[in-house]
Design an enzyme around this catalytic site. Structure first.
Site, PDB file in Angstrom:
ATOM      1  N   THR A   8       0.824  -1.211   0.000  1.00 38.18           N
ATOM      2  CA  THR A   8       0.000   0.000   0.000  1.00 38.18           C
ATOM      3  C   THR A   8       0.858   1.261   0.000  1.00 38.18           C
TER       4      THR A   8
ATOM      5  N   GLN B 240     -34.407 -18.292  -1.358  1.00 41.90           N
ATOM      6  CA  GLN B 240     -33.468 -18.534  -2.461  1.00 41.90           C
ATOM      7  C   GLN B 240     -33.484 -17.335  -3.422  1.00 41.90           C
TER       8      GLN B 240
ATOM      9  N   ARG C   8     -31.619 -14.479  -1.911  1.00 43.17           N
ATOM     10  CA  ARG C   8     -30.165 -14.660  -1.960  1.00 43.17           C
ATOM     11  C   ARG C   8     -29.609 -14.384  -3.340  1.00 43.17           C
TER      12      ARG C   8
ATOM     13  N   ARG D 153     -32.923 -28.090  -9.654  1.00 45.43           N
ATOM     14  CA  ARG D 153     -32.809 -28.745  -8.350  1.00 45.43           C
ATOM     15  C   ARG D 153     -34.169 -28.687  -7.672  1.00 45.43           C
TER      16      ARG D 153
ATOM     17  N   ALA E   1     -18.817   7.147   4.800  1.00 43.85           N
ATOM     18  CA  ALA E   1     -19.151   8.213   3.846  1.00 43.85           C
ATOM     19  C   ALA E   1     -18.742   7.801   2.430  1.00 43.85           C
TER      20      ALA E   1
ATOM     21  N   TYR F  73      -5.750  -6.708  -4.711  1.00 44.78           N
ATOM     22  CA  TYR F  73      -4.807  -6.189  -5.696  1.00 44.78           C
ATOM     23  C   TYR F  73      -5.244  -4.822  -6.210  1.00 44.78           C
ATOM     24  N   GLU F  74      -4.308  -4.113  -6.759  1.00 41.50           N
ATOM     25  CA  GLU F  74      -4.570  -2.796  -7.353  1.00 41.50           C
ATOM     26  C   GLU F  74      -5.135  -1.818  -6.336  1.00 41.50           C
TER      27      GLU F  74
HETATM   28  C1  LIG Z   1      -4.842  -8.512 -12.359  1.00 40.56           C
HETATM   29  C2  LIG Z   1      -4.157  -8.163 -11.082  1.00 40.56           C
HETATM   30  C3  LIG Z   1      -2.984  -7.254 -11.277  1.00 40.56           C
HETATM   31  C4  LIG Z   1      -2.628  -6.582 -10.056  1.00 40.56           C
HETATM   32  C5  LIG Z   1      -1.683  -5.646 -10.048  1.00 40.56           C
HETATM   33  C6  LIG Z   1      -1.334  -4.898  -8.849  1.00 40.56           C
HETATM   34  O1  LIG Z   1      -1.865  -5.082  -7.768  1.00 40.56           O
HETATM   35  S1  LIG Z   1      -0.138  -3.719  -9.079  1.00 40.56           S
HETATM   36  C7  LIG Z   1       0.129  -2.953  -7.523  1.00 40.56           C
HETATM   37  C8  LIG Z   1      -1.021  -2.079  -7.148  1.00 40.56           C
HETATM   38  N1  LIG Z   1      -0.686  -1.372  -5.964  1.00 40.56           N
HETATM   39  C9  LIG Z   1      -1.475  -0.446  -5.455  1.00 40.56           C
HETATM   40  O2  LIG Z   1      -2.553  -0.184  -5.953  1.00 40.56           O
HETATM   41  C10 LIG Z   1      -0.915   0.284  -4.278  1.00 40.56           C
HETATM   42  C11 LIG Z   1      -1.948   1.042  -3.523  1.00 40.56           C
HETATM   43  N2  LIG Z   1      -1.400   2.245  -2.995  1.00 40.56           N
HETATM   44  C12 LIG Z   1      -1.529   3.483  -3.609  1.00 40.56           C
HETATM   45  O3  LIG Z   1      -2.121   3.577  -4.684  1.00 40.56           O
HETATM   46  C13 LIG Z   1      -0.977   4.703  -2.955  1.00 40.56           C
HETATM   47  O4  LIG Z   1       0.182   4.476  -2.315  1.00 40.56           O
HETATM   48  C14 LIG Z   1      -1.982   5.340  -2.006  1.00 40.56           C
HETATM   49  C15 LIG Z   1      -3.052   5.884  -2.888  1.00 40.56           C
HETATM   50  C16 LIG Z   1      -2.568   4.361  -1.014  1.00 40.56           C
HETATM   51  C17 LIG Z   1      -1.343   6.437  -1.161  1.00 40.56           C
HETATM   52  O5  LIG Z   1      -0.415   7.159  -1.916  1.00 40.56           O
HETATM   53  P1  LIG Z   1       0.485   8.297  -1.337  1.00 40.56           P
HETATM   54  O6  LIG Z   1       0.943   7.964   0.026  1.00 40.56           O
HETATM   55  O7  LIG Z   1       1.475   8.538  -2.401  1.00 40.56           O
HETATM   56  O8  LIG Z   1      -0.537   9.424  -1.356  1.00 40.56           O
HETATM   57  P2  LIG Z   1      -1.402  10.140  -0.223  1.00 40.56           P
HETATM   58  O9  LIG Z   1      -2.422   9.237   0.403  1.00 40.56           O
HETATM   59  O10 LIG Z   1      -0.484  10.868   0.679  1.00 40.56           O
HETATM   60  O11 LIG Z   1      -2.132  11.121  -1.189  1.00 40.56           O
HETATM   61  C18 LIG Z   1      -1.438  12.161  -1.842  1.00 40.56           C
HETATM   62  C19 LIG Z   1      -2.267  12.701  -2.968  1.00 40.56           C
HETATM   63  O12 LIG Z   1      -2.144  11.838  -4.097  1.00 40.56           O
HETATM   64  C20 LIG Z   1      -3.413  11.554  -4.615  1.00 40.56           C
HETATM   65  N3  LIG Z   1      -3.358  10.244  -5.261  1.00 40.56           N
HETATM   66  C21 LIG Z   1      -3.014   9.055  -4.725  1.00 40.56           C
HETATM   67  N4  LIG Z   1      -3.075   8.102  -5.677  1.00 40.56           N
HETATM   68  C22 LIG Z   1      -3.442   8.726  -6.822  1.00 40.56           C
HETATM   69  C23 LIG Z   1      -3.672   8.270  -8.128  1.00 40.56           C
HETATM   70  N5  LIG Z   1      -3.543   6.989  -8.470  1.00 40.56           N
HETATM   71  N6  LIG Z   1      -4.030   9.170  -9.045  1.00 40.56           N
HETATM   72  C24 LIG Z   1      -4.192  10.452  -8.735  1.00 40.56           C
HETATM   73  N7  LIG Z   1      -3.990  10.934  -7.501  1.00 40.56           N
HETATM   74  C25 LIG Z   1      -3.627  10.080  -6.566  1.00 40.56           C
HETATM   75  C26 LIG Z   1      -4.320  11.570  -3.411  1.00 40.56           C
HETATM   76  O13 LIG Z   1      -5.656  11.767  -3.788  1.00 40.56           O
HETATM   77  C27 LIG Z   1      -3.750  12.743  -2.645  1.00 40.56           C
HETATM   78  O14 LIG Z   1      -4.273  13.934  -3.192  1.00 40.56           O
HETATM   79  P3  LIG Z   1      -4.515  15.164  -2.230  1.00 40.56           P
HETATM   80  O15 LIG Z   1      -5.612  14.744  -1.317  1.00 40.56           O
HETATM   81  O16 LIG Z   1      -3.243  15.396  -1.477  1.00 40.56           O
HETATM   82  O17 LIG Z   1      -4.892  16.221  -3.198  1.00 40.56           O
HETATM   83  C1  LIG Z   2      -3.850 -11.815  -6.814  1.00 39.48           C
HETATM   84  C2  LIG Z   2      -2.888 -10.682  -6.636  1.00 39.48           C
HETATM   85  C3  LIG Z   2      -2.198 -10.194  -7.727  1.00 39.48           C
HETATM   86  C4  LIG Z   2      -1.272  -9.166  -7.555  1.00 39.48           C
HETATM   87  N1  LIG Z   2      -0.562  -8.734  -8.627  1.00 39.48           N
HETATM   88  C5  LIG Z   2       0.387  -7.789  -8.451  1.00 39.48           C
HETATM   89  C6  LIG Z   2       1.189  -7.350  -9.546  1.00 39.48           C
HETATM   90  O1  LIG Z   2       1.055  -7.814 -10.682  1.00 39.48           O
HETATM   91  N2  LIG Z   2       2.143  -6.422  -9.320  1.00 39.48           N
HETATM   92  C7  LIG Z   2       2.324  -5.873  -8.091  1.00 39.48           C
HETATM   93  O2  LIG Z   2       3.193  -5.025  -7.958  1.00 39.48           O
HETATM   94  N3  LIG Z   2       1.565  -6.235  -7.043  1.00 39.48           N
HETATM   95  C8  LIG Z   2       0.609  -7.179  -7.189  1.00 39.48           C
HETATM   96  N4  LIG Z   2      -0.171  -7.571  -6.129  1.00 39.48           N
HETATM   97  C9  LIG Z   2       0.046  -6.950  -4.817  1.00 39.48           C
HETATM   98  C10 LIG Z   2      -1.100  -6.037  -4.396  1.00 39.48           C
HETATM   99  O3  LIG Z   2      -1.128  -4.882  -5.188  1.00 39.48           O
HETATM  100  C11 LIG Z   2      -0.949  -5.690  -2.918  1.00 39.48           C
HETATM  101  O4  LIG Z   2      -1.108  -6.897  -2.196  1.00 39.48           O
HETATM  102  C12 LIG Z   2      -1.947  -4.649  -2.487  1.00 39.48           C
HETATM  103  O5  LIG Z   2      -1.656  -3.398  -3.052  1.00 39.48           O
HETATM  104  C13 LIG Z   2      -2.062  -4.527  -0.952  1.00 39.48           C
HETATM  105  O6  LIG Z   2      -0.826  -4.288  -0.384  1.00 39.48           O
HETATM  106  P1  LIG Z   2      -0.272  -5.196   0.830  1.00 39.48           P
HETATM  107  O7  LIG Z   2      -0.323  -6.605   0.382  1.00 39.48           O
HETATM  108  O8  LIG Z   2       1.021  -4.626   1.231  1.00 39.48           O
HETATM  109  O9  LIG Z   2      -1.305  -5.031   1.988  1.00 39.48           O
HETATM  110  P2  LIG Z   2      -1.156  -4.092   3.246  1.00 39.48           P
HETATM  111  O10 LIG Z   2      -1.003  -2.711   2.799  1.00 39.48           O
HETATM  112  O11 LIG Z   2      -0.134  -4.629   4.166  1.00 39.48           O
HETATM  113  O12 LIG Z   2      -2.596  -4.258   3.882  1.00 39.48           O
HETATM  114  C14 LIG Z   2      -2.868  -5.091   5.028  1.00 39.48           C
HETATM  115  C15 LIG Z   2      -3.964  -4.423   5.864  1.00 39.48           C
HETATM  116  O13 LIG Z   2      -3.515  -3.166   6.329  1.00 39.48           O
HETATM  117  C16 LIG Z   2      -4.463  -2.161   6.050  1.00 39.48           C
HETATM  118  N5  LIG Z   2      -3.787  -0.891   5.739  1.00 39.48           N
HETATM  119  C17 LIG Z   2      -2.627  -0.708   5.080  1.00 39.48           C
HETATM  120  N6  LIG Z   2      -2.358   0.610   4.959  1.00 39.48           N
HETATM  121  C18 LIG Z   2      -3.368   1.257   5.531  1.00 39.48           C
HETATM  122  C19 LIG Z   2      -3.677   2.637   5.694  1.00 39.48           C
HETATM  123  N7  LIG Z   2      -2.877   3.594   5.249  1.00 39.48           N
HETATM  124  N8  LIG Z   2      -4.825   2.955   6.341  1.00 39.48           N
HETATM  125  C20 LIG Z   2      -5.645   1.991   6.779  1.00 39.48           C
HETATM  126  N9  LIG Z   2      -5.406   0.665   6.643  1.00 39.48           N
HETATM  127  C21 LIG Z   2      -4.287   0.313   6.038  1.00 39.48           C
HETATM  128  C22 LIG Z   2      -5.220  -2.678   4.823  1.00 39.48           C
HETATM  129  O14 LIG Z   2      -6.522  -2.106   4.752  1.00 39.48           O
HETATM  130  C23 LIG Z   2      -5.260  -4.165   5.099  1.00 39.48           C
HETATM  131  O15 LIG Z   2      -6.354  -4.443   5.941  1.00 39.48           O
HETATM  132  C24 LIG Z   2      -1.090  -8.600  -6.281  1.00 39.48           C
HETATM  133  C25 LIG Z   2      -1.816  -9.076  -5.186  1.00 39.48           C
HETATM  134  C26 LIG Z   2      -2.704 -10.111  -5.352  1.00 39.48           C
HETATM  135  C27 LIG Z   2      -3.472 -10.623  -4.157  1.00 39.48           C
END
Ligand SMILES: CCC/C=C/C(=O)SCCNC(=O)CCNC(=O)[C@H](O)C(C)(C)COP(=O)([O-])OP(=O)([O-])OC[C@H]1O[C@@H](n2cnc3c(N)ncnc32)[C@H](O)[C@@H]1OP(=O)([O-])[O-]
Ligand SMILES: Cc1cc2nc3c(=O)[nH]c(=O)nc-3n(C[C@H](O)[C@H](O)[C@H](O)COP(=O)(O)OP(=O)(O)OC[C@H]3O[C@@H](n4cnc5c(N)ncnc54)[C@H](O)[C@@H]3O)c2cc1C
Length: 679
Positions: free
Chosen positions: A160, A342, A345, A322, A538, A435-436
C-alpha cells in the site's frame, strides 16, 4: 402475457425444468443481451467467437483443469495462450480489445495466463509512462510479443504505502546508468503476476535517487531474463511465490536486484525525467506515474460484473433444475428457486451484476476522457477520476465477493465442489479486494476527496464546477425522505435523493468529528485515523450514489420496451435492496422512518416475485458460454446430474479402484486390527 420462445437459448434435449423457465420470458433474450454487450452486432460476434473456439479442439483443455497440478496448469495455459495468439487473426478483429479479451477468456479460463499482466498492466504502464522515443522502441515489440513484460511494484514489506518501497534506483552520471538494488529482504519484489517464470521484462517501481537525493518511487522498464536462454540475468534473482488462494495458473513472482546496472533511458520518462548529468525534472502532476493503477481499477469494475454475473447464472440455472422439499404438502417437490429465501439470496446478485456492468463502462469511458485531457496538459479531472475509480473498485469487488459466496451457499453441497465452478470464480474475484489497491485503503483515498468537498461546503460552495456525480454534495436535502411517496416513479429519483442525503450527511458528520478532534488539540493525522471508520462509511455511501445514478441513466437510455421493463424491475430491486443495506443510516437522523424502511423491504419482496419467472432468461441474456462458465451446475442445458457423475469419473483418483498405497497404510491397519482381535 409471456410469449413463447422469446428466450433464444431453448434447445431440444435440454432439461424440461429449464425449458419450462425459458418459456416464461417476457422479453427477447437477444435484445437484452445486445443491451448488455452493446449492440446486436457485438452479441453476434461473441457467438461467432465462441463457436470458433468450440470448433477447434486444440484450444480446449485435455481434461478438467481442476485435476491439474500447478506445473501442468502453467504448461496447459501457456500452450493455449500461444494458440490464442496464433488463431486470433482468423477468429477475431484484433483491433477490437473486447473481442481479444473474450477470445482469450474462452481459451485460457479464469485462473490466469502468462500474458495476463503484460496485457492488462505492462502495456498500459508503458503507454502512460514512456516518452515518444521509448514508446517507439518498446510498444511495437510489446504488442508483437517479442518480450513478455509485467508490473513489479509491491514488495515483501510494502504494497500500500508506495512512499516506503525500498528498491532503489541510484543514478551514476559517470556511466549514465541506474543501479537497481534490493537493500533488504523486505525490499524483495513480491506478487508481480507472471514474473516468477514467464516474463523477461518488467516495469519496476523503485525509489529514484540522483545526486544523493531521493525523489520517490518512479517507473523503470527493465530486462530481467536473457532473451535466448530465459535465464535470469546476472544480478537478478527470480522465482515463483508459491500456491495462492486462487489464480494458480499465474506464476506470481519474487525478484531481487544485486546492484544491477541498467541504462539511463530505461527510466520511463514521459512524466519525470533525469538528464544525463543526473538533473531531475519533476512531472506535471506528482501522481501521474500512478495512472496505470487507475486504469486497472476502472477495468476491474466491469470484470466484477462478469464474475458476479457468471456466479448468478450458475446458481439460478441450478436452482430451477434442483428440486428439494415441498411448499404445499403432497404437491410435489419444488424447484429451489421457488423458495423466497433462495430468490432473496440470488436475484439481487443479478441486479448488482447489471449495475457493475454499466458502472464499468462508465469508469472506463471516464478514464479514457481524463487520459486524453492529461495528454493535452489538463490535470483537472485526475483527482475526480482517482476518487471515483477508488470507490467503485472497492465497493464492486467487495460486493462481488460476497455475492459469489451467496451463490455458492445457495447451491448447497454441490456448490462446494469445484465442479460447480463457483469456488474458482470466488477465488479469482476476491483477489480484486486486495490487488490494485487494498479496498479499505482505496475507500480512505475517496474519503480524502470527500473531506475536501466537506471543507468547500462549509465555506459556502464548490471552488470549481463539481462533477456530475459530486454536485449533489452541495445541495440541501428535503426535510424528510420521500421513499414510499412516489410509488409509480420509474426513475427512483426520490430514493436516489435519499442515498444522496445519507452520503452528504455522513461526509459532514465525519468532517465535523474530525474538526472537533482537531479543535480539542489532536494532531490532524491522528484525528484522521480516529475518524477513519466514519469516513469509510461516507465513501461507501458516496459510491452507492454513483452506482445508482449510473445504473438509472443506463435504464433510461434503453430503447427496447420489454427489456427496459426488466431493467426497471432490476433497478427497483437494486435500489430498494440498498435501502435495506443503509437503513440504519437513513433512520439514525430521522430522515426516514420505520414505515419507509418497511415499505422498501416489501418492494424488494414484491419485485423478487415479479422477477422470478424471468430469472433464467435474464441470466441467459448475460450470454455466458458453457466453456466460459466452466460449471457443471450452470450448464445451459440444465443436465446437471449425469454430468456431475461424468466429471467425478475423470478424477485421476478414479484411475485406480484401489490406491497404490492402500495396502501399506489403511489396508495394513485393518489387517493388523483384525489379527489383533483374533488373539
Ligand atoms: C490482475 C491483477 C494485477 C494486479 C496488479 C497490482 O496489484 S499492481 C500494484 C497495485 N498497488 C497499489 O494499488 C498500491 C496502492 N497504494 C496506492 O495507490 C498509494 O500508495 C496510495 C493511494 C494508497 C497512497 O499514496 P500516497 O501515500 O502517495 O498518497 P497520499 O495518500 O499521501 O495522497 C497524496 C495525494 O495523491 C493523490 N493520489 C493518490 N493516488 C493517486 C492516483 N492513483 N491518481 C491520482 N492521484 C492520486 C491523493 O488523492 C492525494 O491527493 P490530495 O488529497 O493530497 O490532493
Ligand atoms: C492476486 C494478486 C495479484 C497481484 N498482482 C500484483 C502485480 O502484478 N504487481 C504488483 O506489484 N503487485 C501485485 N499484487 C500486490 C497487491 O497490489 C498488494 O497486495 C496490495 O496493493 C495490498 O498491499 P499489501 O499486500 O502490502 O497489503 P497491506 O497494505 O499490508 O494491507 C494489510 C492491511 O492493512 C491495512 N492498511 C494498510 N495501509 C493502511 C492505511 N494507510 N490505512 C488503513 N489501513 C491500512 C489494509 O486495509 C489491510 O487491511 C497482487 C496481489 C494479489 C493478491
Amino acid at each position: 402475457m409471456p410469449h413463447q420462445n422469446l428466450n433464444t437459448y431453448i434447445c431440444a434435449g435440454d432439461h424440461p425444468d429449464i425449458t419450462e423457465e425459458r418459456k416464461k420470458a417476457t422479453f427477447n433474450t437477444d435484445n437484452f443481451a445486445a443491451t448488455l454487450w452493446g449492440t446486436h452486432e457485438k452479441l453476434e460476434r461473441r457467438r461467432e467467437i465462441a463457436k470458433y473456439v468450440e470448433e477447434h479442439p486444440e484450444l480446449h483443455d485435455p481434461y478438467p483443469t481442476e485435476f491439474m497440478d500447478r506445473q501442468e496448469s502453467l504448461e496447459n495455459v501457456t500452450r493455449k495462450t500461444l494458440l490464442w495468439m496464433e488463431h486470433a487473426e482468423n477468429a477475431i478483429d484484433i483491433s477490437k480489445q473486447e473481442e481479444g479479451f473474450y477470445f482469450g477468456t474462452l481459451i485460457t479460463g479464469s485462473q490466469g495466463h502468462p500474458l495476463s499482466i503484460h496485457l492488462i498492466m505492462a502495456i498500459p504502464a508503458l503507454m502512460n509512462n514512456a516518452d515518444e522515443e521509448q514508446l517507439d522502441e518498446w510498444l511495437p515489440k510489446a504488442i508483437n510479443r517479442e518480450f513478455v513484460a509485467t508490473y513489479s511494484q509491491t514488495e515483501l514489506g510494502h504494497g500500500t504505502n508506495l512512499s516506503k518501497l525500498e528498491t532503489t534506483a541510484t543514478y551514476d552520471p559517470k556511466t549514465e546508468e541506474w543501479i537497481l538494488d534490493t537493500p533488504t529482504v523486505t525490499a524483495t519484489k513480491w506478487w508481480p503476476g507472471n514474473l516468477g517464470k514467464s516474463a523477461n521484462y518488467t516495469v519496476v517501481m523503485a525509489q529514484l535517487i540522483t545526486h544523493g537525493k531521493n525523489y520517490g518511487a518512479h517507473p523503470f522498464f527493465v530486462q530481467v531474463r536473457d532473451e535466448k536462454t530465459h535465464q535470469p540475468l546476472p544480478g537478478v534473482i527470480l522465482g515463483d511465490i508459491g500456491p495462492k488462494f486462487g489464480m494458480n495458473a499465474n506464476d506470481n513472482g519474487f525478484m531481487q536486484f544485486k546492484k544491477f546496472r541498467i541504462p539511463r533511458r530505461t527510466m520511463l520518462m514521459k512524466n519525470a525525467q533525469v538528464l544525463p548529468d543526473g538533473t531531475y525534472k519533476p512531472p506535471l502532476h506528482p501522481k501521474l506515474g500512478y495512472s496505470s493503477m487507475i486504469f486497472v481499477r476502472s477495468a476491474v469494475v466491469g470484470l466484477m460484473s462478469l464474475y458476479l454475473g457468471q456466479a448468478a447464472t450458475i446458481a439460478i440455472r441450478y436452482s430451477v433444475i434442483r428440486r428439494q422439499g415441498e411448499i404445499m404438502p403432497n404437491a410435489g417437490e419444488v424447484k429451489i428457486l421457488d423458495y423466497q429465501t433462495q430468490q432473496y439470496r440470488l436475484i439481487p446478485q443479478i441486479a448488482r451484476a447489471a449495475a457493475f456492468r454499466f458502472a464499468g463502462i462508465f469508469a472506463l469511458e471516464m478514464y479514457n476522457t481524463v487520459i486524453h485531457e492529461i495528454s493535452k496538459g489538463n490535470m483537472d479531472a485526475l483527482a475526480d477520476l482517482h476518487a471515483l475509480a477508488s470507490g467503485l473498485k472497492a465497493v464492486a469487488t467487495f460486493q462481488t465477493a460476497l455475492g459469489i459466496e451467496q451463490c455458492r451457499f445457495a447451491c448447497g453441497g454441490h456448490g462446494y465442489s469445484l465442479a460447480s465452478g463457483l469456488p474458482q470464480i470466488y477465488s479469482v474475484a476476491v483477489g480484486g479486494c486486495t490487488y490494485e489497491g487494498e479496498n479499505m485503503v482505496l475507500l480512505l483515498q475517496l474519503a480524502r476527496y470527500l473531506r475536501k468537498r466537506a471543507i468547500e461546503i462549509k465555506s459556502g460552495g464548490p471552488k470549481e464546477k463539481p462533477t456530475e456525480l459530486s454536485e449533489y454534495l452541495f445541495k440541501t436535502s428535503a426535510k424528510h425522505s420521500l421513499i414510499g411517496t412516489n410509488v409509480s416513479s420509474t426513475n427512483f429519483e426520490h430514493v436516489i435523493e435519499s442515498f444522496e442525503h445519507v452520503a452528504r450527511r455522513l461526509t459532514l458528520f465525519a468532517h465535523s468529528k474530525l474538526e472537533k478532534l482537531e479543535q480539542s488539540g489532536m494532531e490532524h493525522e491522528i484525528a484522521i485515523n480516529q475518524t477513519a471508520v466514519p469516513w469509510r462509511r461516507a465513501s461507501h455511501a458516496h459510491t452507492r450514489v454513483a452506482l445508482t445514478r449510473i445504473f438509472a441513466h443506463a435504464v433510461q437510455r434503453t430503447t427496447d420496451i420489454a427489456v427496459k421493463e426488466v431493467l426497471q424491475d432490476l433497478i427497483k430491486l437494486y435500489i430498494y435492496y440498498e435501502v435495506g443495506e443503509c437503513a440504519a443510516e437513513l433512520l439514525e437522523d430521522g430522515f426516514a422512518d420505520g414505515h419507509q424502511i418497511e415499505f422498501a423491504k416489501d418492494q424488494v419482496l414484491e419485485v423478487l416475485e415479479k422477477l422470478r419467472p424471468n430469472a433464467v432468461s435474464i441470466v441467459d441474456s448475460f450470454d455466458f458460454n458453457d466453456r466460459e462458465l466452466n460449471s457443471v451446475l450452470g450448464r445451459r442445458d440444465g443436465n446437471v446430474y449425469e454430468n456431475l457423475l461424468a466429471w467425478a469419473k475423470s478424477s485421476p483418483l478414479n484411475k485406480h479402484d484401489v490406491m497404490p498405497f492402500h495396502h501399506k497404510y489403511l489396508g495394513k491397519m485393518m489387517e493388523d486390527a483384525r489379527e489383533q482381535s483374533k488373539m
